[in-house]
Scaffold this motif. Structure first.
Motif, mmCIF file in Angstrom:
data_model
loop_
_atom_site.group_PDB
_atom_site.id
_atom_site.type_symbol
_atom_site.label_atom_id
_atom_site.label_comp_id
_atom_site.label_asym_id
_atom_site.label_seq_id
_atom_site.Cartn_x
_atom_site.Cartn_y
_atom_site.Cartn_z
ATOM 1 N N GLY A 275 0.787 -1.223 0.000
ATOM 2 C CA GLY A 275 0.000 0.000 0.000
ATOM 3 C C GLY A 275 0.821 1.275 0.000
ATOM 4 N N VAL A 276 2.145 1.151 -0.090
ATOM 5 C CA VAL A 276 3.013 2.330 -0.140
ATOM 6 C C VAL A 276 3.311 2.646 -1.604
ATOM 7 C CG1 VAL A 276 5.245 3.289 0.514
ATOM 8 C CG2 VAL A 276 4.024 1.764 2.095
ATOM 9 N N LYS A 277 2.953 3.836 -2.045
ATOM 10 C CA LYS A 277 3.170 4.202 -3.449
ATOM 11 C C LYS A 277 4.641 4.474 -3.699
ATOM 12 C CE LYS A 277 2.084 5.204 -7.673
ATOM 13 N NZ LYS A 277 1.845 4.084 -8.594
ATOM 14 N N ARG A 278 5.154 3.853 -4.731
ATOM 15 C CA ARG A 278 6.546 4.050 -5.104
ATOM 16 C C ARG A 278 6.663 3.865 -6.616
ATOM 17 N NH1 ARG A 278 6.249 -0.789 -2.497
ATOM 18 N NH2 ARG A 278 7.181 -0.029 -0.567
ATOM 19 N N VAL A 279 7.748 4.318 -7.187
ATOM 20 C CA VAL A 279 8.042 4.041 -8.588
ATOM 21 C C VAL A 279 8.880 2.767 -8.619
ATOM 22 C CG1 VAL A 279 9.145 4.854 -10.704
ATOM 23 C CG2 VAL A 279 7.983 6.485 -9.195
ATOM 24 N N PHE A 280 8.334 1.735 -9.242
ATOM 25 C CA PHE A 280 9.003 0.441 -9.261
ATOM 26 C C PHE A 280 10.082 0.396 -10.341
ATOM 27 C CE2 PHE A 280 5.218 -0.761 -6.884
ATOM 28 C CZ PHE A 280 5.754 -1.623 -5.935
ATOM 29 N N GLY A 282 10.599 -1.573 -12.702
ATOM 30 C CA GLY A 282 10.081 -1.843 -14.039
ATOM 31 C C GLY A 282 9.460 -0.636 -14.712
ATOM 32 N N GLU A 283 9.179 0.401 -13.929
ATOM 33 C CA GLU A 283 8.584 1.614 -14.498
ATOM 34 C C GLU A 283 9.628 2.603 -15.013
ATOM 35 O OE1 GLU A 283 4.685 2.886 -12.254
ATOM 36 O OE2 GLU A 283 6.241 2.464 -10.756
ATOM 37 N N LEU A 284 10.899 2.404 -14.685
ATOM 38 C CA LEU A 284 11.907 3.425 -14.992
ATOM 39 C C LEU A 284 12.114 3.611 -16.491
ATOM 40 C CD1 LEU A 284 14.520 2.630 -12.194
ATOM 41 C CD2 LEU A 284 12.763 4.434 -12.241
ATOM 42 N N ALA A 285 12.149 2.491 -17.232
ATOM 43 C CA ALA A 285 12.331 2.630 -18.688
ATOM 44 C C ALA A 285 11.122 3.307 -19.328
ATOM 45 C CB ALA A 285 12.598 1.267 -19.316
ATOM 46 N N PRO A 286 9.867 2.889 -19.028
ATOM 47 C CA PRO A 286 8.719 3.623 -19.575
ATOM 48 C C PRO A 286 8.691 5.087 -19.126
ATOM 49 C CG PRO A 286 8.033 1.471 -18.783
ATOM 50 C CD PRO A 286 9.442 1.660 -18.335
ATOM 51 N N LEU A 287 9.142 5.358 -17.899
ATOM 52 C CA LEU A 287 9.176 6.745 -17.422
ATOM 53 C C LEU A 287 10.108 7.591 -18.282
ATOM 54 C CD1 LEU A 287 8.603 8.921 -15.255
ATOM 55 C CD2 LEU A 287 10.500 7.967 -13.929
ATOM 56 N N ALA A 288 11.314 7.052 -18.518
ATOM 57 C CA ALA A 288 12.274 7.792 -19.319
ATOM 58 C C ALA A 288 11.767 7.983 -20.765
ATOM 59 C CB ALA A 288 13.614 7.068 -19.326
ATOM 60 N N LYS A 289 11.027 7.034 -21.251
ATOM 61 C CA LYS A 289 10.591 7.076 -22.643
ATOM 62 C C LYS A 289 9.345 7.920 -22.839
ATOM 63 C CE LYS A 289 9.034 3.876 -26.281
ATOM 64 N NZ LYS A 289 8.780 2.453 -26.620
ATOM 65 N N LEU A 290 8.434 7.937 -21.894
ATOM 66 C CA LEU A 290 7.077 8.452 -22.123
ATOM 67 C C LEU A 290 6.770 9.772 -21.422
ATOM 68 C CD1 LEU A 290 5.139 5.066 -21.774
ATOM 69 C CD2 LEU A 290 5.805 6.245 -23.886
ATOM 70 N N ARG A 291 7.435 10.071 -20.305
ATOM 71 C CA ARG A 291 7.052 11.300 -19.575
ATOM 72 C C ARG A 291 7.745 12.498 -20.207
ATOM 73 N NH1 ARG A 291 6.429 10.996 -13.324
ATOM 74 N NH2 ARG A 291 4.412 10.189 -14.050
ATOM 75 N N ARG A 292 6.927 13.467 -20.624
ATOM 76 C CA ARG A 292 7.470 14.660 -21.311
ATOM 77 C C ARG A 292 7.745 15.774 -20.340
ATOM 78 N NH1 ARG A 292 5.281 19.175 -23.763
ATOM 79 N NH2 ARG A 292 3.153 18.562 -23.181
ATOM 80 N N VAL A 293 6.896 15.940 -19.328
ATOM 81 C CA VAL A 293 7.033 17.051 -18.388
ATOM 82 C C VAL A 293 7.477 16.506 -17.039
ATOM 83 C CG1 VAL A 293 5.857 18.953 -17.227
ATOM 84 C CG2 VAL A 293 5.250 18.346 -19.578
#
Length: 295
Positions: A275-280, A282-293
Motif C-alpha cells: 500500500g506504499v506508493k513508489r516508482v518500481f 520496471g517503471e523506470l524505462a517507460p518513465l524515461a521514454k514516455l514522460r514529457r514534463v
C-alpha cells in the motif's frame, strides 16, 4: 517474515496478517468410507500445494438428528437408513491413524470437525493439531466447551448462523487460539449468497481474530475475491470427480481446480503489496521514454 501478534499457530504454520494464506482441502465425507480414496484426496491436496486436509468425525447415534435416523437412503451399498449410512462412512481409530500418518508424510496438517463430544475425545486421543467447528455446530455449546477444554486451536465456520449465535460461540471459545471463517452453507453456493463483505464485518467485530473463508461455490472466483478482501485461510471441499455419488461432490473442487486455486492465491498474495506508493524498477524505462514534463 514478520509474525504479528494476531496470528494463530496450527502445526508448524502461522495463520493471520502477513502470513501465507492457509489452504484447507476439506475431504469431509467425499471419501465415501474408503481409506484408499481418502489417501488419494490427501495426495490431491498435497500435490496442489495446500497446507491441510480436514475430515468430519461423528458418533452417528448421537450426531444424527432423530427425525433423520430412520429415513431411507439409496446408497452405492444398497438402500439403508440414514443412520446406517452414517455408520458406513465413518473411519475407526486405526483408519484415522493410517490417514493421519499419510497426511503428515505428505507435509500436511490434518484435523477434523467433531459433531459430538465423544468425537472430540476421539480426535484428542489422536492428538490432532486443531479442531474445526462445522457451521451446523455453532449453537452446540456443549460441543464448543469440550473443544475449548482441549486448549487446541479452533477454526470456527459461521454458515447458517446469526451474528448473535456467532457471538455466543466466540464467547464459549474465549481463550482458545481462534480463527473464524465466513461461510454460507448453500451447496453449491450461488454468487448472490456469498456476501463476501462479511469478511470485513467479522474482522471489525472480533479484533485480533484472524478471519478466513469457507466456500461451497462452483469455480474459483469467489474464493479468490475472499483472499483479495483479506481472508487468511481458505477452505474448499475437494473430490476426484464432481459426478461421484455423495452430497458434497457437486460443490467440491476437482484436482485441477484446487491446483489453480492455490496457484492463483499465491499470485494475489504477491500482488497485494504494502500500500506504499513508489516508482518500481520496471517503471523506470517507460518513465524515461514516455514522460514529457518533469515534476
Amino acid at each position: 517474515m514478520t509474525i504479528h501478534d494476531n496470528t494463530v499457530r496450527i502445526g508448524t504454520r502461522h495463520l493471520g496478517e502477513g502470513m501465507p494464506v492457509y489452504v484447507i482441502g476439506e475431504i469431509g465425507l467425499n471419501h465415501n468410507g474408503d481409506v484408499e480414496l481418502a489417501k488419494r484426496l490427501i495426495d490431491v491436496a498435497a500435490d496442489a500445494g495446500a497446507q491441510a486436509v480436514k475430515f468430519q468425525k461423528r458418533t452417528p447415534a448421537i450426531s444424527t438428528p432423530e427425525h433423520m435416523k430412520s429415513t431411507l437412503r439409496q446408497t452405492p451399498w444398497g438402500e439403508m437408513t440414514y443412520l446406517e449410512y452414517r455408520y458406513r462412512v465413518e473411519f475407526d481409530r486405526e483408519q484415522y491413524i493410517e490417514l493421519g500418518d499419510h497426511a503428515t508424510l505428505r507435509g500436511l496438517d490434518w484435523f477434523a470437525s467433531p459433531w459430538d463430544t465423544p468425537s472430540v475425545a476421539f480426535l484428542e486421543d489422536l492428538n490432532v493439531c486443531a479442531f474445526k467447528v462445522a457451521s451446523a455446530s455453532v449453537t452446540d455449546l456443549e460441543l464448543l466447551e469440550a473443544i475449548h477444554a482441549t486448549g487446541k486451536p479452533v477454526i470456527l465456520s459461521t454458515g447458517m448462523s446469526t451474528l448473535d449465535q456467532i457471538d455466543r460461540a466466540v464467547t464459549a471459545l474465549d481463550g482458545s487460539p481462534l480463527i473464524v471463517l465466513h461461510a454460507t452453507s448453500t451447496y453449491p453456493l450461488p454468487a448472490a449468497e456469498a456476501n463476501l463483505r462479511m469478511i470485513s464485518t467479522l474482522r471489525d467485530r472480533y479484533p485480533g481474530v484472524p478471519i478466513g473463508y469457507s466456500g461451497h461455490e462452483p469455480g474459483l472466483q469467489i474464493s479468490l475475491a475472499a483472499v483479495a478482501l483479506g481472508a487468511v485461510a481458505v477452505e474448499r471441499h475437494i473430490t476426484l470427480d464432481r459426478t461421484m455419488w455423495g452430497s458434497d461432490h457437486a460443490a467440491s473442487l476437482e484436482p485441477e481446480g484446487l491446483r489453480h486455486l492455490v496457484r492463483d492465491i499465491r499470485v494475489i498474495e504477491e500482488a497485494m503489496g504494502d500500500g506504499v506508493k513508489r516508482v518500481f524498477p520496471g517503471e523506470l524505462a517507460p518513465l524515461a521514454k514516455l514522460r514529457r514534463v518533469e515534476a
